[in-house]
Design a protein around this motif. Structure first.
Motif, PDB file in Angstrom:
ATOM      1  N   ALA A  82      -0.640   6.801  15.557  1.00  0.00           N
ATOM      2  CA  ALA A  82      -1.431   5.910  14.654  1.00  0.00           C
ATOM      3  C   ALA A  82      -0.738   6.099  13.042  1.00  0.00           C
ATOM      4  O   ALA A  82      -0.890   5.158  12.597  1.00  0.00           O
ATOM      5  N   ALA A  83      -0.960   7.023  12.560  1.00  0.00           N
ATOM      6  CA  ALA A  83      -0.754   7.545  11.165  1.00  0.00           C
ATOM      7  C   ALA A  83       0.550   7.151  11.185  1.00  0.00           C
ATOM      8  O   ALA A  83       1.044   6.463  10.350  1.00  0.00           O
ATOM      9  N   ARG A  84       2.037   6.985  12.041  1.00  0.00           N
ATOM     10  CA  ARG A  84       3.255   5.922  11.513  1.00  0.00           C
ATOM     11  C   ARG A  84       3.049   5.289  11.663  1.00  0.00           C
ATOM     12  O   ARG A  84       4.131   4.379  10.332  1.00  0.00           O
ATOM     13  N   VAL A  85       2.345   4.464  12.204  1.00  0.00           N
ATOM     14  CA  VAL A  85       2.465   2.566  12.189  1.00  0.00           C
ATOM     15  C   VAL A  85       1.745   2.414  11.583  1.00  0.00           C
ATOM     16  O   VAL A  85       2.173   1.268  10.389  1.00  0.00           O
TER      17      VAL A  85
ATOM     18  N   GLY B 245      12.412   5.998   2.144  1.00  0.00           N
ATOM     19  CA  GLY B 245      12.468   6.816   2.483  1.00  0.00           C
ATOM     20  C   GLY B 245      11.413   7.805   3.469  1.00  0.00           C
ATOM     21  O   GLY B 245      10.616   8.640   4.281  1.00  0.00           O
ATOM     22  N   VAL B 246       9.906   8.154   2.677  1.00  0.00           N
ATOM     23  CA  VAL B 246       8.607   8.448   2.672  1.00  0.00           C
ATOM     24  C   VAL B 246       7.611   7.648   3.171  1.00  0.00           C
ATOM     25  O   VAL B 246       7.629   6.433   1.992  1.00  0.00           O
ATOM     26  N   TYR B 247       7.113   7.725   4.335  1.00  0.00           N
ATOM     27  CA  TYR B 247       6.272   6.688   4.963  1.00  0.00           C
ATOM     28  C   TYR B 247       4.857   7.747   4.904  1.00  0.00           C
ATOM     29  O   TYR B 247       4.899   8.144   5.782  1.00  0.00           O
ATOM     30  N   VAL B 248       4.202   7.410   3.598  1.00  0.00           N
ATOM     31  CA  VAL B 248       2.723   7.183   3.596  1.00  0.00           C
ATOM     32  C   VAL B 248       2.050   6.469   3.334  1.00  0.00           C
ATOM     33  O   VAL B 248       2.124   5.311   2.530  1.00  0.00           O
ATOM     34  N   ALA B 249       0.841   6.078   4.259  1.00  0.00           N
ATOM     35  CA  ALA B 249      -0.015   4.676   3.987  1.00  0.00           C
ATOM     36  C   ALA B 249      -0.595   4.952   2.317  1.00  0.00           C
ATOM     37  O   ALA B 249      -1.235   6.150   2.123  1.00  0.00           O
ATOM     38  N   ALA B 250      -1.332   3.937   2.169  1.00  0.00           N
ATOM     39  CA  ALA B 250      -1.571   3.933   0.624  1.00  0.00           C
ATOM     40  C   ALA B 250      -2.951   4.790   0.732  1.00  0.00           C
ATOM     41  O   ALA B 250      -3.364   5.155  -0.467  1.00  0.00           O
ATOM     42  N   GLN B 251      -4.131   4.762   2.135  1.00  0.00           N
ATOM     43  CA  GLN B 251      -4.858   5.239   2.271  1.00  0.00           C
ATOM     44  C   GLN B 251      -5.579   6.533   1.757  1.00  0.00           C
ATOM     45  O   GLN B 251      -5.503   7.898   1.263  1.00  0.00           O
ATOM     46  N   GLU B 252      -4.144   7.360   2.193  1.00  0.00           N
ATOM     47  CA  GLU B 252      -3.747   8.977   1.969  1.00  0.00           C
ATOM     48  C   GLU B 252      -4.130   9.511   0.471  1.00  0.00           C
ATOM     49  O   GLU B 252      -3.791  11.029   0.045  1.00  0.00           O
ATOM     50  N   LEU B 253      -3.008   8.682  -0.077  1.00  0.00           N
ATOM     51  CA  LEU B 253      -2.761   9.045  -2.055  1.00  0.00           C
ATOM     52  C   LEU B 253      -4.471   8.212  -2.494  1.00  0.00           C
ATOM     53  O   LEU B 253      -4.183   9.056  -3.678  1.00  0.00           O
TER      54      LEU B 253
ATOM     55  N   VAL C  87       3.762   2.239   8.103  1.00  0.00           N
ATOM     56  CA  VAL C  87       5.609   1.542   8.314  1.00  0.00           C
ATOM     57  C   VAL C  87       4.410   0.604   7.801  1.00  0.00           C
ATOM     58  O   VAL C  87       5.230  -0.123   7.051  1.00  0.00           O
ATOM     59  N   VAL C  88       3.277   0.006   7.946  1.00  0.00           N
ATOM     60  CA  VAL C  88       2.810  -1.208   7.500  1.00  0.00           C
ATOM     61  C   VAL C  88       2.285  -1.060   5.986  1.00  0.00           C
ATOM     62  O   VAL C  88       2.658  -1.947   5.075  1.00  0.00           O
TER      63      VAL C  88
END
Length: 130
Positions: A102-105, A119-127, A108-109
């Motif tokens: 779920a975190a990967r999807v 190449g770092v995939y972290v969702a904006a809400q994690e920030l 990516v979005v």
């Protein structure tokens, strides 16, 4: 004897790198959260100073690139260009710091452009930890 309180100094991305070196992943994310909290509370005219000095290597290339993406992302949110030191930091293999399906999807979005480009995939809400 005169009591002198140490003057408060907000955490810089350079100092953050020193703290990340050798820390475990849980502590690293707590330190990033602390940096983001302090950054958000600083006046707009102070914020560029928190990003300007190139951080030393953390001992983990992924985290070195993360710091570059973070600096570019925060500068862009403030309507400024990224510090020059971020230009050369990128990963050859994608990194998903939160590596569940779920975190990967979600990453990516929703990963901010400064992170995706490197190449770092972290969702904006994690920030948005504060």
């Amino acid at each position: 004897m005169k009591d002198r309180a140490a003057a408060y100094e907000p955490l810089t991305v350079e100092r953050l790198a020193y703290l990340l070196a050798g820390a475990d992943e849980t502590r690293r994310w707590r330190l990033v959260a602390e940096f983001l909290e302090e950054y958000r509370w600083e006046p707009a005219e102070v914020r560029p100073r928190l990003l300007e000095e190139e951080p030393p290597p953390t001992g983990d290339e992924r985290w070195d690139v993360f710091l570059a993406a973070l600096a570019e992302h925060l500068a862009a949110k403030d309507g400024r260009g990224a510090p020059s030191w971020v230009a050369t930091r990128t990963l050859r293999q994608f990194w998903f710091p939160f590596n569940t399906p779920a975190a990967r999807v979600d990453a990516v979005v929703h990963a901010p452009a400064a992170f995706r480009r490197r190449g770092v995939y972290v969702a904006a809400q994690e920030l948005n930890v504060a």
